[in-house]
Design a protein around this motif. Sequence first.
Motif, PDB file in Angstrom:
ATOM      1  N   TYR A 137      -3.165   1.010   4.062  1.00  0.00           N
ATOM      2  CA  TYR A 137      -4.034   1.776   3.168  1.00  0.00           C
ATOM      3  C   TYR A 137      -3.374   1.930   1.804  1.00  0.00           C
ATOM      4  O   TYR A 137      -2.137   2.005   1.706  1.00  0.00           O
ATOM      5  N   ASN A 138      -4.216   1.986   0.785  1.00  0.00           N
ATOM      6  CA  ASN A 138      -3.766   2.328  -0.558  1.00  0.00           C
ATOM      7  C   ASN A 138      -4.585   3.531  -1.007  1.00  0.00           C
ATOM      8  O   ASN A 138      -5.731   3.395  -1.428  1.00  0.00           O
ATOM      9  N   HIS A 139      -3.979   4.730  -0.838  1.00  0.00           N
ATOM     10  CA  HIS A 139      -4.677   5.985  -1.172  1.00  0.00           C
ATOM     11  C   HIS A 139      -6.025   6.055  -0.446  1.00  0.00           C
ATOM     12  O   HIS A 139      -7.087   6.209  -1.045  1.00  0.00           O
ATOM     13  N   ASP A 140      -5.973   5.909   0.872  1.00  0.00           N
ATOM     14  CA  ASP A 140      -7.128   6.019   1.781  1.00  0.00           C
ATOM     15  C   ASP A 140      -8.110   4.851   1.699  1.00  0.00           C
ATOM     16  O   ASP A 140      -9.110   4.840   2.422  1.00  0.00           O
ATOM     17  N   GLN A 141      -7.818   3.869   0.873  1.00  0.00           N
ATOM     18  CA  GLN A 141      -8.644   2.659   0.866  1.00  0.00           C
ATOM     19  C   GLN A 141      -7.969   1.594   1.717  1.00  0.00           C
ATOM     20  O   GLN A 141      -6.820   1.228   1.469  1.00  0.00           O
ATOM     21  N   GLU A 142      -8.684   1.101   2.726  1.00  0.00           N
ATOM     22  CA  GLU A 142      -8.093   0.116   3.626  1.00  0.00           C
ATOM     23  C   GLU A 142      -7.859  -1.204   2.905  1.00  0.00           C
ATOM     24  O   GLU A 142      -8.776  -1.756   2.281  1.00  0.00           O
ATOM     25  N   GLY A 201       0.803  -1.209   0.000  1.00  0.00           N
ATOM     26  CA  GLY A 201       0.000   0.000   0.000  1.00  0.00           C
ATOM     27  C   GLY A 201       0.837   1.260   0.000  1.00  0.00           C
ATOM     28  O   GLY A 201       2.062   1.239  -0.191  1.00  0.00           O
ATOM     29  N   THR A 202       0.179   2.373   0.237  1.00  0.00           N
ATOM     30  CA  THR A 202       0.850   3.676   0.240  1.00  0.00           C
ATOM     31  C   THR A 202       1.098   4.205   1.644  1.00  0.00           C
ATOM     32  O   THR A 202       2.028   4.978   1.865  1.00  0.00           O
ATOM     33  N   GLU A 203       0.247   3.798   2.609  1.00  0.00           N
ATOM     34  CA  GLU A 203       0.410   4.255   3.987  1.00  0.00           C
ATOM     35  C   GLU A 203       0.067   3.123   4.949  1.00  0.00           C
ATOM     36  O   GLU A 203      -0.674   2.196   4.605  1.00  0.00           O
ATOM     37  N   PRO A 258       3.887   6.995   5.489  1.00  0.00           N
ATOM     38  CA  PRO A 258       3.966   6.417   4.145  1.00  0.00           C
ATOM     39  C   PRO A 258       4.777   5.118   4.157  1.00  0.00           C
ATOM     40  O   PRO A 258       5.729   4.976   4.929  1.00  0.00           O
ATOM     41  N   ARG A 316       0.488   7.672  11.440  1.00  0.00           N
ATOM     42  CA  ARG A 316       0.206   7.147  10.104  1.00  0.00           C
ATOM     43  C   ARG A 316       1.339   7.610   9.204  1.00  0.00           C
ATOM     44  O   ARG A 316       1.608   8.813   9.102  1.00  0.00           O
TER      45      ARG A 316
END
Length: 200
Positions: A66-71, A27-29, A43, A41
């Motif tokens: 998360y991947n761009h705010d999608q869990e 993911g991103t974060e 990156p 939180r």
Amino acid sequence: MLSDTISSWTWDVKEHAPIIVEVYSPGTEVELRLNQQVIARKPVTDSFRTLFELEYLPGQLTAVAYNHDQELGSYTLQTATKQHPQLRLSVENNVQLMNSRLSYQQGINGDIYYVNIEMVDEAGNLITDNDQELQVQLDNQQDQILGFGSGNPKPLKPFNSLQTTTFNGRALAIILKQHNQQPALLTVTGNNLPSKTITY
């Protein structure tokens, strides 16, 4: 870069002691929560390894990817209690390839079983910071313990002994069971631990 960390939130340290948590995640974060409170939180790095510095408190430690705010998913570690430790056993015997190699190379005729041994609390949480010496015994004298040990890189006893000490709460027994024999029993005992028996 890999480290010698383990997947645990059970540590023999004082509360509020500084501690570093490593999270391996896609993911991103990734977000870290302690007892439902957000710690930070951050990156996700190119190595998928994210570090968090915090103070140790018993309870639940949760990482959420998360991947761009999608869990994408989450993983939780629970602090184990030490008042009533017990043993948990599980057995595996899906080792046909290993059996054929042993039979060909050493003339061994039988089935190999792996018995995973874990020290857990009453809720089933792995106790990683209170290793204990264990003993094993087979009820069928025709079977054989091929090895009994743990992941400890510096074990105190040889692998062909019937005694070992858990490492981070775990140990492993490898059994050679003769072909065409009835199910047999392996019993594991330890100091201040109730004995546990499993059928293989």
